[in-house]
Design an enzyme around this catalytic site. Sequence first.
Site, PDB file in Angstrom:
ATOM      1  CB  THR A  42      83.481  13.247 -22.751  1.00  0.00           C
ATOM      2  OG1 THR A  42      84.305  13.540 -21.613  1.00  0.00           O
ATOM      3  CG2 THR A  42      84.204  13.422 -24.268  1.00  0.00           C
ATOM      4  NE  ARG A  46      82.764  16.630 -15.479  1.00  0.00           N
ATOM      5  CZ  ARG A  46      83.409  15.442 -15.430  1.00  0.00           C
ATOM      6  NH1 ARG A  46      84.736  15.593 -15.021  1.00  0.00           N
ATOM      7  NH2 ARG A  46      82.832  14.300 -15.511  1.00  0.00           N
ATOM      8  CB  SER A 146      82.535  12.684 -12.801  1.00  0.00           C
ATOM      9  OG  SER A 146      83.129  11.328 -12.836  1.00  0.00           O
ATOM     10  CE  LYS A 156      76.659  12.232 -16.087  1.00  0.00           C
ATOM     11  NZ  LYS A 156      77.692  11.292 -16.298  1.00  0.00           N
ATOM     12  CG  ASP A 299      79.244  10.472 -11.390  1.00  0.00           C
ATOM     13  OD1 ASP A 299      80.528  10.308 -11.131  1.00  0.00           O
ATOM     14  OD2 ASP A 299      78.916  10.242 -12.414  1.00  0.00           O
ATOM     15  CG  ASP A 301      80.992   8.165 -13.678  1.00  0.00           C
ATOM     16  OD1 ASP A 301      81.725   8.354 -13.076  1.00  0.00           O
ATOM     17  OD2 ASP A 301      80.693   8.779 -14.925  1.00  0.00           O
ATOM     18  NE  ARG A 302      86.121   8.885 -14.183  1.00  0.00           N
ATOM     19  CZ  ARG A 302      87.488   9.280 -14.710  1.00  0.00           C
ATOM     20  NH1 ARG A 302      88.428   9.091 -14.138  1.00  0.00           N
ATOM     21  NH2 ARG A 302      87.173  10.237 -15.825  1.00  0.00           N
ATOM     22  CD  GLU A 385      91.252   5.967 -21.164  1.00  0.00           C
ATOM     23  OE1 GLU A 385      91.115   7.207 -20.896  1.00  0.00           O
ATOM     24  OE2 GLU A 385      90.249   5.331 -22.042  1.00  0.00           O
ATOM     25  CB  SER A 386      89.255   7.068 -17.721  1.00  0.00           C
ATOM     26  OG  SER A 386      88.168   7.113 -18.274  1.00  0.00           O
TER      27      SER A 386
END
Length: 539
Positions: A42, A46, A146, A156, A299, A301-302, A385-386
């Site tokens: 997704t 990696r 990530s 990606k 990175d 994104d979280r 949810e992550s």
Amino acid sequence: MTDRAGTYAQDSDLIDPEAVTAAYYDLVPDVADPSQKVVFGTSGHRGSSLDAAFNEAHIAAITQAIVEYRTGQGITGPLFIGRDTHVLSAPAERTALEVLAGNGVTVLADAEGGYVPTPVVSHAILVYNNDPSHDDQADGIVVTPSHNPPRDGGFKYNPPHGGPADSDATSWIANRANEIIAAGSGDVRRGEAAPGRHDFLRGYVDDLANVIDFDAVKKAGVRIGADPLGGASVEYWAAIRDTYGLDLTVLNPEVDPTWRFMTLDWDEKIRMDPSSASVMASVVSRKDEFDIVTGNDADADRHGIVTPDGGLMNPNHYLAVAIDYLYAHRPDWRPDAAIGKTLVSSSIIDRVADDLGRRLWEVPVGFKWFVPGLVDGSVAFGGEESAGASFLRRDGSVWTTDKDGIILALLASEILAVTGKSPSALYRGLTERFGDPVYQRVDAAASKEQKARLGKLSGDDITATELAGDPIVAKLSEAPGNGAAVGGVKVVTEKAWFAARPSGTEDVYKIYAESFEGPEHLKRVQEEAKTIVDAALGA
């Protein structure tokens, strides 16, 4: 949970950066071995160079395949490229730049040669493509695994819509890359890397005022601690502080490819997951020094949100609070703009959406599903949810179409400034109104054959009529929001649900479950979920 989870890394936990880099160049993958093939999950391809899963041949072939893909799609604009702080990101970016140069692609890399978070690349693509002064379209590459451990690399592709490439694109790119490697990489064209330069940092930071109410944050004097966890957002947090005059402390500005300053995750591995209590242990220890403390992965994104009165927030809890706040404080968003969630996110979001009178748009796992709605404004918020999410600008136009951990972290301070309450306190208020769900993910053993069957399972294959004593009201193998296959099943009652999906990397399947009836009821749901799924799989 292991004995050393949440404790600082020791020398024995650290990678040898030189060995990891040498393996990138020295090991040549054998794509006849499935573990050494190019595989796009997704979030891209990696792997570790030490396992012959992320090596120069991989990146050269993937980049050549991307060039051929974008040519086939008629994409003629510049390609924006950014990398994070993993040790393999720099050599992989260098390889990609050489292949892009050899193919005559116009490339824009960071003006200072610095690190670039994933959402910043998405933002740059969208800003370029929304400029009416030219007709061509840009796309991008982000070199990052990530939150993965330091030994890993990631790569990606983001097409012109700015978000993660869909499975049609990634399947084509992966298949073509494996063909190139299998044939000896003779189709790879290389040249001298000479990219153009783009000021990613200023372009992103100066535009943030169109997403976040910094005036409110500054006026309220919110004391912010921001920890980039050794990742690509490190310079961005200092720039945000200086640009908007915030009371913001960058808790750890150190970048070290070994991540020796991290506390270990649940399995005693170094991992930059800001939603993990073990990873965030050192950050949480400083919660009483600030009004809001945040963390981002490598990175950015979280996001991870820490409050003095609640500690590290569960990602589902924060998503619910963010949604409840944003849809009440963004008057210029479309009145029919939906709330986007993945089908394994908490059902308290469903109840918040119903209370707001907003349509819920429930999609399979993967942020790519939110892209079209974020682009046209029909979905104002998309969250996983992550601990990954993004939302629209204050005027209702698109901001990013990839996950943006920076704006989710900043939003926590805006919420506190405007409401006078911490996100943790606001979540407690939501539970008083809508119930207090208990949520957990567990793994169950499954063979490769069983995993394959689970991925193709239909809701009709579930014969059970009850779950934990309650009638089953839905058996889903397609997402309600867009009808896309979920790659597993979700079973729902009025009080609980579970979803089962095969793991992409291990011989297990994942059981996500939630109950509004407490921990004991959740345990019963999990036990019956395994029985129900095993029966459907013929286990």
